[in-house]
Design a protein around this motif. Structure first.
Motif: not given
Length: 116
Positions: A58-64
């Motif tokens: 699972x990733x934060x949108x800002x680092x995808x």
């Protein structure tokens, strides 16, 4: 008691790469997930990426698309490969380990600074 040893932080230029590592010791109960959070000055601590024991991520949108989390279950170690770093990625990065049933343990934090 779970102990987390982080390494790999540092200073890098805009667009550069870093790899963080976190090794867990003192594990008695099964690990639900491990991961990374970060906290910039004056801001709250936010989730960056997590990975479960079966490698669901699972990733934060800002680092995808820029960061990749991986895990070595045999070594109880989690990694965060950070590419295309931006100044806004500057923060203290904390390793987290969630063990059964739902206990959170935190690392001491490692500084990541991205210069423009």
């Amino acid at each position: 008691q779970v102990q987390l040893m982080e390494s790999g932080g540092g200073l890098v230029q805009d667009g550069g790469s870093l790899r963080l590592s976190c090794a867990a010791s003192g594990i008695i109960y099964p690990i639900n997930f491990m991961g990374w959070y970060r906290q910039a000055p004056g801001k709250q601590r936010d989730m960056v990426a997590t990975i479960t024991s079966d490698s669901s991520t699972n990733y934060a949108d800002s680092v995808k698309g820029r960061f990749t989390i991986s895990r070595d279950n045999a070594k109880n170690t989690v990694y965060l490969q950070m590419n295309s770093l931006k100044p806004e990625d500057t923060a203290v990065y904390y390793c987290v380990c969630n063990t059964f049933p739902a206990r959170l343990s935190w690392g001491q934090g490692t500084q990541v600074t991205v210069s423009s």
